[in-house]
Design a protein around this motif. Structure first.
Motif, mmCIF file in Angstrom:
data_model
loop_
_atom_site.group_PDB
_atom_site.id
_atom_site.type_symbol
_atom_site.label_atom_id
_atom_site.label_comp_id
_atom_site.label_asym_id
_atom_site.label_seq_id
_atom_site.Cartn_x
_atom_site.Cartn_y
_atom_site.Cartn_z
ATOM 1 N N ARG A 80 0.830 -1.217 0.000
ATOM 2 C CA ARG A 80 0.000 0.000 0.000
ATOM 3 C C ARG A 80 0.853 1.251 0.000
ATOM 4 N NH1 ARG A 80 -3.375 -3.267 4.262
ATOM 5 N NH2 ARG A 80 -1.234 -3.362 4.974
ATOM 6 N N VAL A 81 2.009 1.196 0.642
ATOM 7 C CA VAL A 81 2.945 2.323 0.621
ATOM 8 C C VAL A 81 3.503 2.492 -0.792
ATOM 9 C CG1 VAL A 81 5.158 3.180 1.499
ATOM 10 C CG2 VAL A 81 3.531 2.080 3.059
ATOM 11 N N VAL A 82 3.856 1.366 -1.406
ATOM 12 C CA VAL A 82 4.359 1.401 -2.790
ATOM 13 C C VAL A 82 3.303 2.005 -3.711
ATOM 14 C CG1 VAL A 82 5.077 0.003 -4.756
ATOM 15 C CG2 VAL A 82 5.927 -0.538 -2.456
ATOM 16 N N ALA A 83 2.056 1.532 -3.578
ATOM 17 C CA ALA A 83 0.969 2.029 -4.433
ATOM 18 C C ALA A 83 0.801 3.537 -4.287
ATOM 19 C CB ALA A 83 -0.331 1.307 -4.106
ATOM 20 N N LYS A 84 1.007 4.031 -3.096
ATOM 21 C CA LYS A 84 0.835 5.461 -2.849
ATOM 22 C C LYS A 84 2.059 6.273 -3.310
ATOM 23 C CE LYS A 84 -0.256 8.715 0.840
ATOM 24 N NZ LYS A 84 -0.529 8.887 2.265
ATOM 25 N N GLU A 85 3.243 5.786 -2.985
ATOM 26 C CA GLU A 85 4.458 6.577 -3.223
ATOM 27 C C GLU A 85 5.078 6.378 -4.610
ATOM 28 O OE1 GLU A 85 7.138 5.659 -0.017
ATOM 29 O OE2 GLU A 85 5.882 6.681 1.465
ATOM 30 N N ASP A 86 4.938 5.182 -5.171
ATOM 31 C CA ASP A 86 5.642 4.865 -6.418
ATOM 32 C C ASP A 86 4.716 4.590 -7.595
ATOM 33 O OD1 ASP A 86 7.975 5.088 -4.966
ATOM 34 O OD2 ASP A 86 8.264 2.938 -4.732
ATOM 35 N N ARG A 87 3.431 4.805 -7.416
ATOM 36 C CA ARG A 87 2.438 4.486 -8.445
ATOM 37 C C ARG A 87 2.778 5.106 -9.803
ATOM 38 N NH1 ARG A 87 -2.469 3.187 -7.063
ATOM 39 N NH2 ARG A 87 -3.973 2.860 -8.701
ATOM 40 N N LEU A 88 3.005 6.408 -9.828
ATOM 41 C CA LEU A 88 3.256 7.099 -11.082
ATOM 42 C C LEU A 88 4.505 6.570 -11.772
ATOM 43 C CD1 LEU A 88 2.471 9.257 -13.122
ATOM 44 C CD2 LEU A 88 3.717 10.925 -11.736
ATOM 45 N N TRP A 89 5.571 6.411 -11.021
ATOM 46 C CA TRP A 89 6.819 5.896 -11.569
ATOM 47 C C TRP A 89 6.627 4.504 -12.160
ATOM 48 C CZ3 TRP A 89 9.598 1.996 -8.605
ATOM 49 C CH2 TRP A 89 10.725 1.516 -9.278
ATOM 50 N N LEU A 90 5.983 3.605 -11.420
ATOM 51 C CA LEU A 90 5.789 2.238 -11.897
ATOM 52 C C LEU A 90 4.885 2.188 -13.132
ATOM 53 C CD1 LEU A 90 5.523 0.498 -8.432
ATOM 54 C CD2 LEU A 90 7.354 0.161 -10.105
ATOM 55 N N LEU A 91 3.819 2.957 -13.115
ATOM 56 C CA LEU A 91 2.926 2.989 -14.272
ATOM 57 C C LEU A 91 3.619 3.570 -15.499
ATOM 58 C CD1 LEU A 91 -0.439 4.046 -12.592
ATOM 59 C CD2 LEU A 91 0.193 1.780 -13.474
ATOM 60 N N THR A 92 4.470 4.555 -15.287
ATOM 61 C CA THR A 92 5.241 5.132 -16.390
ATOM 62 C C THR A 92 6.207 4.099 -16.966
ATOM 63 O OG1 THR A 92 5.065 7.349 -15.438
ATOM 64 C CG2 THR A 92 6.828 6.991 -17.049
ATOM 65 N N GLU A 93 6.850 3.339 -16.099
ATOM 66 C CA GLU A 93 7.757 2.285 -16.559
ATOM 67 C C GLU A 93 7.010 1.256 -17.398
ATOM 68 O OE1 GLU A 93 11.136 1.935 -16.315
ATOM 69 O OE2 GLU A 93 11.201 3.923 -15.440
ATOM 70 N N LEU A 94 5.799 0.880 -16.961
ATOM 71 C CA LEU A 94 4.983 -0.048 -17.747
ATOM 72 C C LEU A 94 4.641 0.544 -19.116
ATOM 73 C CD1 LEU A 94 2.397 -1.528 -15.200
ATOM 74 C CD2 LEU A 94 4.419 -2.643 -16.174
ATOM 75 N N GLU A 95 4.246 1.808 -19.109
ATOM 76 C CA GLU A 95 3.884 2.483 -20.356
ATOM 77 C C GLU A 95 5.059 2.531 -21.330
ATOM 78 O OE1 GLU A 95 2.418 6.853 -21.881
ATOM 79 O OE2 GLU A 95 1.855 6.223 -19.862
ATOM 80 N N LEU A 96 6.245 2.805 -20.798
ATOM 81 C CA LEU A 96 7.446 2.858 -21.643
ATOM 82 C C LEU A 96 7.742 1.501 -22.270
ATOM 83 C CD1 LEU A 96 9.770 5.094 -19.447
ATOM 84 C CD2 LEU A 96 8.691 5.713 -21.623
ATOM 85 N N ARG A 97 7.324 0.438 -21.637
ATOM 86 C CA ARG A 97 7.529 -0.912 -22.166
ATOM 87 C C ARG A 97 6.345 -1.380 -23.024
ATOM 88 N NH1 ARG A 97 10.965 -4.428 -18.223
ATOM 89 N NH2 ARG A 97 12.156 -2.822 -17.136
ATOM 90 N N GLY A 98 5.323 -0.534 -23.114
ATOM 91 C CA GLY A 98 4.160 -0.893 -23.908
ATOM 92 C C GLY A 98 3.248 -1.901 -23.241
ATOM 93 N N ILE A 99 3.285 -1.951 -21.924
ATOM 94 C CA ILE A 99 2.463 -2.896 -21.157
ATOM 95 C C ILE A 99 1.273 -2.150 -20.578
ATOM 96 C CG2 ILE A 99 2.402 -4.474 -19.185
ATOM 97 C CD1 ILE A 99 4.194 -5.457 -21.433
ATOM 98 N N SER A 100 0.079 -2.631 -20.877
ATOM 99 C CA SER A 100 -1.138 -2.035 -20.316
ATOM 100 C C SER A 100 -1.479 -2.738 -19.013
ATOM 101 C CB SER A 100 -2.313 -2.189 -21.276
ATOM 102 O OG SER A 100 -2.073 -1.487 -22.453
ATOM 103 N N PRO A 101 -1.711 -1.972 -17.964
ATOM 104 C CA PRO A 101 -2.075 -2.594 -16.687
ATOM 105 C C PRO A 101 -3.438 -3.245 -16.734
ATOM 106 C CG PRO A 101 -1.881 -0.215 -16.445
ATOM 107 C CD PRO A 101 -1.596 -0.548 -17.871
#
Length: 101
Positions: A80-101
């Motif tokens: 839950r801490v990760v979801a709050k603090e690192d959400r944008l970074w992780l989602l951006t990394e997925l987007e850069l790899r062309g992976i849809s959540p």
């Protein structure tokens, strides 16, 4: 943008079973095994985003909670801490790899 970096010193040693990592239960460990990730060292090498990508590409049904849990396991933080603090970074990394959540 935050970059993927080695886990902090408080993270677990590579010889600890995946199931002992914070936030990774039996279902998560089984899913990771399906893509060849069976050790902490392999998870650390792939990184949370890389492991999530492998799961998605292998057709393993996963949610973003799995991504948060893997990042939390590697950094010894609650998902839950990760979801709050690192959400944008992780989602951006997925987007850069062309992976849809």
């Amino acid at each position: 943008m935050k970059r993927i970096s080695p886990p902090p010193a408080t993270a677990h040693a590579d010889d600890i079973p995946l199931a002992k990592l914070r936030g990774l239960g039996p279902k998560s460990v089984m899913a990771l095994a399906r893509v060849g990730i069976t050790t902490v060292a392999q998870l650390r090498e792939a990184g949370s985003v890389g492991a999530y990508e492998k799961l998605v590409l292998a057709g393993v049904p996963v949610s973003l909670n799995m991504l948060w849990a893997m990042e939390g396991a590697l950094s010894d933080r609650d998902w839950r801490v990760v979801a709050k603090e690192d959400r944008l970074w992780l989602l951006t990394e997925l987007e850069l790899r062309g992976i849809s959540p």
